[in-house]
Design a protein around this motif. Structure first.
Motif, mmCIF file in Angstrom:
data_model
loop_
_atom_site.group_PDB
_atom_site.id
_atom_site.type_symbol
_atom_site.label_atom_id
_atom_site.label_comp_id
_atom_site.label_asym_id
_atom_site.label_seq_id
_atom_site.Cartn_x
_atom_site.Cartn_y
_atom_site.Cartn_z
ATOM 1 N N SER A 1 42.908 7.408 38.199
ATOM 2 C CA SER A 1 42.653 8.686 37.534
ATOM 3 C C SER A 1 42.648 8.491 36.011
ATOM 4 O O SER A 1 43.300 7.574 35.513
ATOM 5 N N PRO A 2 41.887 9.339 35.316
ATOM 6 C CA PRO A 2 40.943 10.340 35.834
ATOM 7 C C PRO A 2 39.771 9.669 36.547
ATOM 8 O O PRO A 2 39.514 8.485 36.355
ATOM 9 N N LEU A 3 39.054 10.444 37.338
ATOM 10 C CA LEU A 3 37.905 9.899 38.044
ATOM 11 C C LEU A 3 36.686 9.766 37.144
ATOM 12 O O LEU A 3 35.808 8.952 37.412
ATOM 13 N N THR A 4 36.628 10.584 36.072
ATOM 14 C CA THR A 4 35.464 10.573 35.189
ATOM 15 C C THR A 4 35.901 10.700 33.734
ATOM 16 O O THR A 4 36.785 11.502 33.413
ATOM 17 N N PHE A 5 35.295 9.898 32.872
ATOM 18 C CA PHE A 5 35.447 10.027 31.427
ATOM 19 C C PHE A 5 34.077 10.368 30.843
ATOM 20 O O PHE A 5 33.079 9.732 31.190
ATOM 21 N N VAL B 1 35.572 3.108 20.882
ATOM 22 C CA VAL B 1 36.235 4.270 21.473
ATOM 23 C C VAL B 1 37.218 3.768 22.526
ATOM 24 O O VAL B 1 36.844 2.960 23.388
ATOM 25 N N SER B 2 38.466 4.243 22.459
ATOM 26 C CA SER B 2 39.497 3.786 23.394
ATOM 27 C C SER B 2 40.031 4.954 24.216
ATOM 28 O O SER B 2 40.029 6.104 23.770
ATOM 29 N N ASN B 3 40.522 4.620 25.418
ATOM 30 C CA ASN B 3 41.112 5.620 26.288
ATOM 31 C C ASN B 3 42.001 4.916 27.303
ATOM 32 O O ASN B 3 42.133 3.686 27.274
ATOM 33 N N LYS B 4 42.605 5.688 28.214
ATOM 34 C CA LYS B 4 43.514 5.127 29.207
ATOM 35 C C LYS B 4 43.175 5.681 30.583
ATOM 36 O O LYS B 4 42.709 6.813 30.721
ATOM 37 N N THR C 1 31.273 1.888 35.413
ATOM 38 C CA THR C 1 32.478 2.230 36.149
ATOM 39 C C THR C 1 33.516 1.147 35.935
ATOM 40 O O THR C 1 33.194 -0.048 35.932
ATOM 41 N N ILE C 2 34.764 1.573 35.726
ATOM 42 C CA ILE C 2 35.886 0.641 35.600
ATOM 43 C C ILE C 2 36.567 0.571 36.959
ATOM 44 O O ILE C 2 37.126 1.558 37.440
ATOM 45 N N LEU C 3 36.486 -0.595 37.583
ATOM 46 C CA LEU C 3 36.974 -0.775 38.946
ATOM 47 C C LEU C 3 38.316 -1.487 38.961
ATOM 48 O O LEU C 3 38.514 -2.480 38.264
ATOM 49 N N ALA C 4 39.217 -0.946 39.777
ATOM 50 C CA ALA C 4 40.463 -1.641 40.074
ATOM 51 C C ALA C 4 40.282 -2.298 41.433
ATOM 52 O O ALA C 4 40.238 -1.614 42.454
#
Length: 292
Positions: free
Chosen positions: A17-21, A31-34, A114-117
């Protein structure tokens, strides 16, 4: 090989989460986020983060990840994560920082990744979680000469219905260079032009080069007559207006036939029994006797 992200996200109890940025940036900007990755399973899991481009698959909002993406919309080489690999104990959550570094010559418009785990292994003896994935979508708009162009490909409703609810189908096609989210209402008026309902349009993103269908439901149970539906909305930074009109009829003919049939039966019964009612009336109120 391309894989549908919506299926991967449901393959285990793993959550992200979140599912969408939805981000904006200038060429050359960082640009950075978590995001958060959680392990709700009963075993320790080894995760590895990866980034892939994605594109829309069909008109229902699904996406696929993989190499088959328009290069002008690509973003996977711009994104980095920290940490890239980690172990999560049962019930624990890992904060993952990510940075989008837009190159100086980054093309204005929409870019999508998409950032995949990805679960690379398990520290328990079963190893049951290997190869599962979950992902967050990143939608980036790079400033500059952006084209916001959206049109209504279809606005339709069954021309005749027996009863509600009434379902409208709206299909938006994005021929611009950036994703947009149309907003608006379907206004419904009766035969005399009186407004009877305003049904909001569900906000859905439409990616460049794709068509998105949205269903709008008028939940009135028994509307009767001819109606006109007008889609009125707007999209984009400049709130560009869009509109479309359609008409439809609603009449519960099966119920009407049942009621009419009942009235006919009642009328026949009354006609057949009217002489008996008249004779009974004469006997009760006039003292007359019917002859045999």
């Amino acid at each position: 090989m391309s894989m549908p992200i919506f299926a991967l996200a449901q393959s285990s109890g793993i959550t992200i989460s979140p599912l969408t940025f939805e981000l904006t940036a200038d060429p050359g900007e960082m640009v950075s986020n978590k995001l958060l990755v959680t392990n709700p399973t009963g075993g320790s899991l080894i995760f590895e983060m990866e980034v892939q481009d994605f594109t829309a698959a069909g008109e229902g909002g699904e996406v696929i990840v993989g190499p088959d993406v328009d290069e002008t919309l690509s973003m996977e080489r711009w994104v980095s994560t920290n940490p890239m690999r980690f172990t999560l104990e049962p019930g624990k959550t890992q904060v993952v920082d990510f940075t989008v570094s837009v190159p100086q010559d980054g093309e204005p418009g929409g870019h999508y990744a998409t950032i995949l785990a990805t679960i690379k292994g398990s520290t328990d003896v079963t190893g049951s979680a290997i190869s599962q994935k979950v992902g967050s979508l990143v939608l980036l708009s790079v400033s500059g000469s952006i084209r916001e162009e959206l049109f209504i490909r279809e606005f339709s409703v069954p021309s005749f219905s027996q009863q509600g609810p009434i379902s409208f189908l709206v299909r938006f096609e994005n021929i611009g260079s950036v994703h947009v989210m149309p907003m608006g209402f379907v206004t419904i008026a009766d035969f005399f032009g009186n407004k009877v309902a305003d049904v909001p349009l569900s906000p859905k993103r439409v990616l460049p080069g794709n068509t998105r269908k949205i269903e709008v439901m008028w939940d009135k149970r028994y509307p009767i007559g001819k109606f006109t539906a007008t889609l009125v909305g707007s999209f984009g930074i400049s709130n560009t207006p869009i509109s479309a009109v359609t008409t439809f009829w609603v009449f519960p003919w099966k119920i009407a036939l049942e009621v009419l049939g009942g009235l006919i039966v009642l009328l026949v019964v009354l006609i057949k029994t009217r002489k008996r009612f008249r004779a009974a009336f004469n006997i009760l109120f006039k003292g007359e006797h019917a002859s045999l």
